[in-house]
Write a protein that holds these residues in place. Structure first.
Motif, short mmCIF file in Angstrom:
data_model
loop_
_atom_site.label_atom_id
_atom_site.label_comp_id
_atom_site.label_asym_id
_atom_site.label_seq_id
_atom_site.Cartn_x
_atom_site.Cartn_y
_atom_site.Cartn_z
N ALA A 1 0.84 -1.21 0.00
CA ALA A 1 0.00 0.00 0.00
C ALA A 1 0.87 1.26 0.00
CB ALA A 1 -0.93 -0.01 1.21
N PHE A 2 1.98 1.22 0.74
CA PHE A 2 2.90 2.35 0.78
C PHE A 2 3.48 2.62 -0.61
CE2 PHE A 2 7.32 3.89 1.39
CZ PHE A 2 7.05 5.09 2.03
N ASN A 3 3.93 1.57 -1.28
CA ASN A 3 4.51 1.76 -2.62
C ASN A 3 3.49 2.30 -3.60
OD1 ASN A 3 7.15 1.01 -2.02
ND2 ASN A 3 6.72 -1.16 -2.31
N LEU A 4 2.25 1.89 -3.47
CA LEU A 4 1.20 2.43 -4.34
C LEU A 4 0.91 3.90 -4.03
CD1 LEU A 4 -1.37 -0.53 -4.45
CD2 LEU A 4 -0.01 0.36 -6.36
N ALA A 5 0.93 4.26 -2.76
CA ALA A 5 0.61 5.62 -2.34
C ALA A 5 1.79 6.58 -2.49
CB ALA A 5 0.13 5.62 -0.90
N ILE B 1 4.58 11.83 -2.19
CA ILE B 1 5.69 12.72 -2.58
C ILE B 1 5.15 14.01 -3.18
CG2 ILE B 1 7.64 12.96 -4.17
CD1 ILE B 1 8.37 10.06 -3.47
N LYS B 2 4.10 13.92 -3.98
CA LYS B 2 3.47 15.14 -4.53
C LYS B 2 2.97 16.05 -3.41
CE LYS B 2 1.89 13.12 -8.85
NZ LYS B 2 0.72 12.63 -9.60
N ARG B 3 2.60 15.46 -2.27
CA ARG B 3 2.08 16.23 -1.13
C ARG B 3 3.20 16.63 -0.17
NH1 ARG B 3 -1.56 12.36 1.48
NH2 ARG B 3 -1.64 13.97 3.07
#
Length: 95
Positions: free
Chosen positions: A27-31, A36-38
């Motif tokens: 889930a972390f890799n997907l998010a 990073i954009k945030r």
């Protein structure tokens, strides 16, 4: 000679960064791209590890009303408090 004190790492692999956020590694890799954009801290370019202090600071910035000096609770970073006290002691010693 045995190790007497366990040292907590400051930088950790992605699996530990994911745990810090309460996510599985998958889930972390997907998010991660959206995180990073945030403004989520990027991994170190050499080690690929994530800075836990930076992650915690990023998390706190999402709720500034709780974690700034002017916020409702006025929670402070302990390093700031310690730094202020050390500076006050230095000034007192010069008087």
């Amino acid at each position: 000679m045995a190790i007497r004190f366990k040292i907590q790492p400051g930088d950790v692999p992605a699996a530990e960064a994911a745990r810090r956020l309460g996510l599985s590694l998958e889930a972390f890799n997907l998010a991660l791209p959206n995180l990073i954009k945030r403004g989520f801290p990027r991994p170190d370019p050499d080690t690929g590890n994530f800075d836990l202090d930076a992650i915690d600071a990023w998390r706190r910035r999402r709720n500034p009303h709780l974690f700034t000096a002017g916020g409702a609770f006025g929670a402070l970073d302990a390093s700031t408090v310690a730094g202020d006290r050390i500076e006050a002691l230095r000034r007192a010693g010069k008087s």
